[in-house]
Design a protein around this motif. Structure first.
Motif, PDB file in Angstrom:
ATOM      1  N   TRP A  50       0.834  -1.198   0.000  1.00 23.04           N
ATOM      2  CA  TRP A  50       0.000   0.000   0.000  1.00 23.04           C
ATOM      3  C   TRP A  50       0.869   1.249   0.000  1.00 23.04           C
ATOM      4  O   TRP A  50       2.065   1.210   0.330  1.00 23.04           O
ATOM      5  CB  TRP A  50      -1.003   0.034   1.137  1.00 23.04           C
ATOM      6  N   ILE A  51       0.227   2.350  -0.381  1.00 18.20           N
ATOM      7  CA  ILE A  51       0.890   3.646  -0.411  1.00 18.20           C
ATOM      8  C   ILE A  51      -0.094   4.683   0.094  1.00 18.20           C
ATOM      9  O   ILE A  51      -1.268   4.675  -0.277  1.00 18.20           O
ATOM     10  CB  ILE A  51       1.406   3.983  -1.833  1.00 18.20           C
ATOM     11  N   THR A  52       0.362   5.570   0.964  1.00 22.69           N
ATOM     12  CA  THR A  52      -0.506   6.583   1.535  1.00 22.69           C
ATOM     13  C   THR A  52      -0.900   7.629   0.496  1.00 22.69           C
ATOM     14  O   THR A  52      -0.324   7.704  -0.591  1.00 22.69           O
ATOM     15  CB  THR A  52       0.175   7.258   2.728  1.00 22.69           C
ATOM     16  N   PRO A 100      -9.414   3.371   2.898  1.00 20.79           N
ATOM     17  CA  PRO A 100      -9.461   4.478   3.850  1.00 20.79           C
ATOM     18  C   PRO A 100      -8.095   5.132   4.018  1.00 20.79           C
ATOM     19  O   PRO A 100      -7.080   4.589   3.618  1.00 20.79           O
ATOM     20  CB  PRO A 100      -9.880   3.784   5.150  1.00 20.79           C
ATOM     21  N   LEU A 101      -8.087   6.302   4.635  1.00 23.09           N
ATOM     22  CA  LEU A 101      -6.834   6.994   4.858  1.00 23.09           C
ATOM     23  C   LEU A 101      -5.931   6.229   5.825  1.00 23.09           C
ATOM     24  O   LEU A 101      -4.714   6.262   5.698  1.00 23.09           O
ATOM     25  CB  LEU A 101      -7.097   8.401   5.396  1.00 23.09           C
ATOM     26  N   THR A 102      -6.557   5.525   6.766  1.00 26.93           N
ATOM     27  CA  THR A 102      -5.773   4.777   7.745  1.00 26.93           C
ATOM     28  C   THR A 102      -5.203   3.533   7.082  1.00 26.93           C
ATOM     29  O   THR A 102      -5.950   2.700   6.584  1.00 26.93           O
ATOM     30  CB  THR A 102      -6.650   4.356   8.937  1.00 26.93           C
ATOM     31  N   PRO A 103      -3.895   3.381   7.060  1.00 29.60           N
ATOM     32  CA  PRO A 103      -3.292   2.223   6.407  1.00 29.60           C
ATOM     33  C   PRO A 103      -3.764   0.895   6.971  1.00 29.60           C
ATOM     34  O   PRO A 103      -3.925   0.742   8.179  1.00 29.60           O
ATOM     35  CB  PRO A 103      -1.793   2.421   6.662  1.00 29.60           C
ATOM     36  N   SER A 108     -10.914  -6.455   3.245  1.00 28.51           N
ATOM     37  CA  SER A 108     -12.274  -6.053   3.599  1.00 28.51           C
ATOM     38  C   SER A 108     -12.386  -4.569   3.940  1.00 28.51           C
ATOM     39  O   SER A 108     -13.481  -4.012   3.963  1.00 28.51           O
ATOM     40  CB  SER A 108     -12.783  -6.888   4.770  1.00 28.51           C
ATOM     41  N   ASP A 109     -11.264  -3.922   4.198  1.00 29.77           N
ATOM     42  CA  ASP A 109     -11.273  -2.495   4.520  1.00 29.77           C
ATOM     43  C   ASP A 109     -11.284  -1.607   3.275  1.00 29.77           C
ATOM     44  O   ASP A 109     -11.463  -0.397   3.378  1.00 29.77           O
ATOM     45  CB  ASP A 109     -10.046  -2.132   5.360  1.00 29.77           C
ATOM     46  N   PHE A 110     -11.071  -2.218   2.120  1.00 29.28           N
ATOM     47  CA  PHE A 110     -10.987  -1.454   0.883  1.00 29.28           C
ATOM     48  C   PHE A 110     -12.335  -1.451   0.170  1.00 29.28           C
ATOM     49  O   PHE A 110     -12.957  -2.491  -0.014  1.00 29.28           O
ATOM     50  CB  PHE A 110      -9.889  -2.022  -0.022  1.00 29.28           C
ATOM     51  N   ASP A 111     -12.752  -0.256  -0.252  1.00 30.94           N
ATOM     52  CA  ASP A 111     -14.081  -0.096  -0.835  1.00 30.94           C
ATOM     53  C   ASP A 111     -14.105  -0.239  -2.349  1.00 30.94           C
ATOM     54  O   ASP A 111     -15.142  -0.573  -2.920  1.00 30.94           O
ATOM     55  CB  ASP A 111     -14.633   1.288  -0.466  1.00 30.94           C
ATOM     56  N   TYR A 112     -12.997   0.055  -2.990  1.00 29.00           N
ATOM     57  CA  TYR A 112     -12.997   0.119  -4.445  1.00 29.00           C
ATOM     58  C   TYR A 112     -11.939  -0.828  -5.018  1.00 29.00           C
ATOM     59  O   TYR A 112     -10.808  -0.884  -4.529  1.00 29.00           O
ATOM     60  CB  TYR A 112     -12.713   1.553  -4.907  1.00 29.00           C
ATOM     61  N   TRP A 113     -12.351  -1.531  -6.080  1.00 22.28           N
ATOM     62  CA  TRP A 113     -11.498  -2.547  -6.696  1.00 22.28           C
ATOM     63  C   TRP A 113     -11.550  -2.458  -8.207  1.00 22.28           C
ATOM     64  O   TRP A 113     -12.604  -2.163  -8.794  1.00 22.28           O
ATOM     65  CB  TRP A 113     -11.956  -3.947  -6.265  1.00 22.28           C
ATOM     66  N   GLY A 114     -10.411  -2.748  -8.821  1.00 22.05           N
ATOM     67  CA  GLY A 114     -10.385  -2.915 -10.256  1.00 22.05           C
ATOM     68  C   GLY A 114     -10.768  -4.340 -10.625  1.00 22.05           C
ATOM     69  O   GLY A 114     -11.046  -5.166  -9.757  1.00 22.05           O
TER      70      GLY A 114
END
Length: 123
Positions: A50-52, A100-103, A108-114
């Motif tokens: 991940w990257i902030t 989300p902004l919090t790493p 399951s914490d990610f809302d958007y997917w390719g």
């Protein structure tokens, strides 16, 4: 709504390199933590990197640390994954995700997917 489109996956030999790219459609791209996950046949989706939002901090799974590099360009709205020294165990569908902004490393914490891009590393 963040729409993501990955590209760059293909067949490559062991030891080779690939650069995956993910293009985002939404102008709010810079607000999101961006990550790459991968999923091999018969296995669960696993975190890769991940990257902030600012690009100032990155984090990698132990299995790819030192070989993969994640980067982002908020003006162009893209996030890339440079993969070097590829191994057969890197074979998987690679997914770009926005979260989300919090790493976090939890899918399951990610809302958007390719839709994913296939990477196959031959031995």
């Amino acid at each position: 709504q963040l729409q993501l489109v990955e590209s760059g996956g293909r067949l490559v030999q062991t030891g080779g390199s690939l650069r995956l790219s993910c293009a985002a459609s939404d102008g709010s791209f810079s607000r999101y933590l961006m990550a790459w996950f991968r999923q091999a046949p018969g296995k669960e989706r696993e975190f890769v990197a991940w990257i902030t939002w600012s690009g100032g901090t990155t984090y990698y799974a132990d299995s790819v640390k030192g070989r993969f590099t994640i980067s982002r360009n908020n003006v162009k709205r893209i996030v890339d994954l440079q993969m070097n020294s590829l191994k057969p165990e890197d074979t998987a569908v690679y997914f770009c995700s926005g979260g989300p902004l919090t790493p976090t490393t939890w899918a399951s914490d990610f809302d958007y997917w390719g839709q994913g891009t296939q990477v196959t590393v031959s031995s």
